[in-house]
Design a protein around this motif. Sequence first.
Motif, PDB file in Angstrom:
ATOM      1  N   UNK A 231     -30.333 -34.929  61.575  1.00 42.21           N
ATOM      2  CA  UNK A 231     -31.430 -35.874  61.376  1.00 42.21           C
ATOM      3  C   UNK A 231     -31.278 -36.509  59.994  1.00 42.21           C
ATOM      4  N   UNK A 232     -30.361 -37.443  59.826  1.00 42.94           N
ATOM      5  CA  UNK A 232     -30.073 -37.984  58.494  1.00 42.94           C
ATOM      6  C   UNK A 232     -31.261 -38.651  57.815  1.00 42.94           C
ATOM      7  N   UNK A 233     -32.141 -39.299  58.563  1.00 36.79           N
ATOM      8  CA  UNK A 233     -33.310 -39.928  57.934  1.00 36.79           C
ATOM      9  C   UNK A 233     -34.275 -38.874  57.386  1.00 36.79           C
ATOM     10  N   UNK A 234     -34.355 -37.750  58.071  1.00 40.39           N
ATOM     11  CA  UNK A 234     -35.168 -36.651  57.560  1.00 40.39           C
ATOM     12  C   UNK A 234     -34.528 -36.057  56.308  1.00 40.39           C
ATOM     13  N   UNK A 235     -33.203 -35.950  56.302  1.00 37.57           N
ATOM     14  CA  UNK A 235     -32.512 -35.481  55.099  1.00 37.57           C
ATOM     15  C   UNK A 235     -32.854 -36.369  53.904  1.00 37.57           C
ATOM     16  N   UNK A 236     -32.905 -37.680  54.109  1.00 37.35           N
ATOM     17  CA  UNK A 236     -33.272 -38.594  53.023  1.00 37.35           C
ATOM     18  C   UNK A 236     -34.621 -38.216  52.419  1.00 37.35           C
ATOM     19  N   UNK A 237     -35.607 -37.983  53.278  1.00 34.67           N
ATOM     20  CA  UNK A 237     -36.943 -37.624  52.795  1.00 34.67           C
ATOM     21  C   UNK A 237     -36.926 -36.266  52.097  1.00 34.67           C
ATOM     22  N   UNK A 238     -36.220 -35.305  52.684  1.00 35.15           N
ATOM     23  CA  UNK A 238     -36.158 -33.965  52.096  1.00 35.15           C
ATOM     24  C   UNK A 238     -35.438 -33.977  50.758  1.00 35.15           C
ATOM     25  N   UNK A 239     -34.347 -34.736  50.673  1.00 39.59           N
ATOM     26  CA  UNK A 239     -33.614 -34.841  49.410  1.00 39.59           C
ATOM     27  C   UNK A 239     -34.472 -35.485  48.330  1.00 39.59           C
ATOM     28  N   UNK A 240     -35.166 -36.563  48.688  1.00 42.34           N
ATOM     29  CA  UNK A 240     -35.978 -37.263  47.686  1.00 42.34           C
ATOM     30  C   UNK A 240     -37.042 -36.339  47.104  1.00 42.34           C
ATOM     31  N   UNK A 241     -37.769 -35.662  47.967  1.00 38.41           N
ATOM     32  CA  UNK A 241     -38.806 -34.752  47.501  1.00 38.41           C
ATOM     33  C   UNK A 241     -38.216 -33.637  46.647  1.00 38.41           C
ATOM     34  N   UNK A 242     -37.119 -33.063  47.127  1.00 38.72           N
ATOM     35  CA  UNK A 242     -36.502 -31.961  46.387  1.00 38.72           C
ATOM     36  C   UNK A 242     -35.970 -32.429  45.035  1.00 38.72           C
ATOM     37  N   UNK A 243     -35.212 -33.524  45.009  1.00 38.29           N
ATOM     38  CA  UNK A 243     -34.595 -33.971  43.758  1.00 38.29           C
ATOM     39  C   UNK A 243     -35.644 -34.430  42.748  1.00 38.29           C
ATOM     40  N   UNK A 244     -36.716 -35.026  43.210  1.00 39.70           N
ATOM     41  CA  UNK A 244     -37.809 -35.373  42.297  1.00 39.70           C
ATOM     42  C   UNK A 244     -38.352 -34.114  41.624  1.00 39.70           C
ATOM     43  N   UNK A 245     -38.561 -33.065  42.410  1.00 36.18           N
ATOM     44  CA  UNK A 245     -39.048 -31.802  41.862  1.00 36.18           C
ATOM     45  C   UNK A 245     -38.020 -31.158  40.935  1.00 36.18           C
ATOM     46  N   UNK A 246     -36.757 -31.222  41.326  1.00 28.12           N
ATOM     47  CA  UNK A 246     -35.700 -30.619  40.520  1.00 28.12           C
ATOM     48  C   UNK A 246     -35.580 -31.303  39.166  1.00 28.12           C
TER      49      UNK A 246
END
Length: 286
Positions: A231-246
């Motif tokens: 689910x690449x579009x879901x990965x985009x959302x998950x990455x954005x949230x994670x990297x913002x937090x990181x």
Amino acid sequence: MNLHPINAGNFKLDGGAMFGVVPKVLWNKTNPADEKNLIDIAARCLLIEEGDRLILIDSGMGDKQSEKFFSHYSLWGNDSLDTSLKAKGFHRDDVTDVFITHLHFDHCGGVVQWNKARTGYELAFKNARIWSNEEHWQWATQPNAREKASFLSENIMPIQESGQLNFISRSGTSFQKSTELGFGVLFVNGHTEKQMIPHIEHKGKTIVFMADLLPTAGHVPLPYVMGYDTRPLLTLDEKKLFLDNAATNGWYLFLQHDAHNEIITVQHTQKGVRLKEVFTCHEIFN
């Protein structure tokens, strides 16, 4: 608590598959390909030594597959799970728990080995509890056509038959503290259903074992998503949230698949979250 990087081996994968729709002219700058378009990949695992427990996160491919199978992955280097454990003063039999981020063969293959007669399989960690989660286990044992080649029955069913399989309890949230293992677990679904991303508190730092949410330092920009993700579009959302937090919290990202960068930090920029610094495990763990 002591943390030890454990290199279960190195291999190569197609650069185009690793970066999806991103053109080679871009990803080749950070992950240079060879003449076959293959890029260097590591199977870097993490060993957590705490009290009377020795917890291994992931286990690499293992060595039970056929020569033809391994020829597809251009193995290189001399590292293995056993030699890496020995270098840290440990043996497989010392491991009390094996935490599997997800059941793709390059993450769980080392859990199962041939028996001495090579007539069947047995667990390589005879004294360890093997940890997955119920939703991902169901996903892997009833695989979709796209992931079927990554979920190998010889890596999965012997774990179930061994009686050593355990499931992480879930409250339904995307992030929770594991009562069984003592570290935080983020559940993400873009790469595969309920992949688990451990968050470990160590000497005032948060160490995040990235698994396939962020395979290499070259994957930090949001569109750099693997072609393997279901689910690449879901990965985009998950990455954005994670990297913002990181970036906001200064987390240290332990890269499982980056053969040349072990740990990185990221930062906010005008172009979005980008790479900040690169560290060795020795610099962060000691």
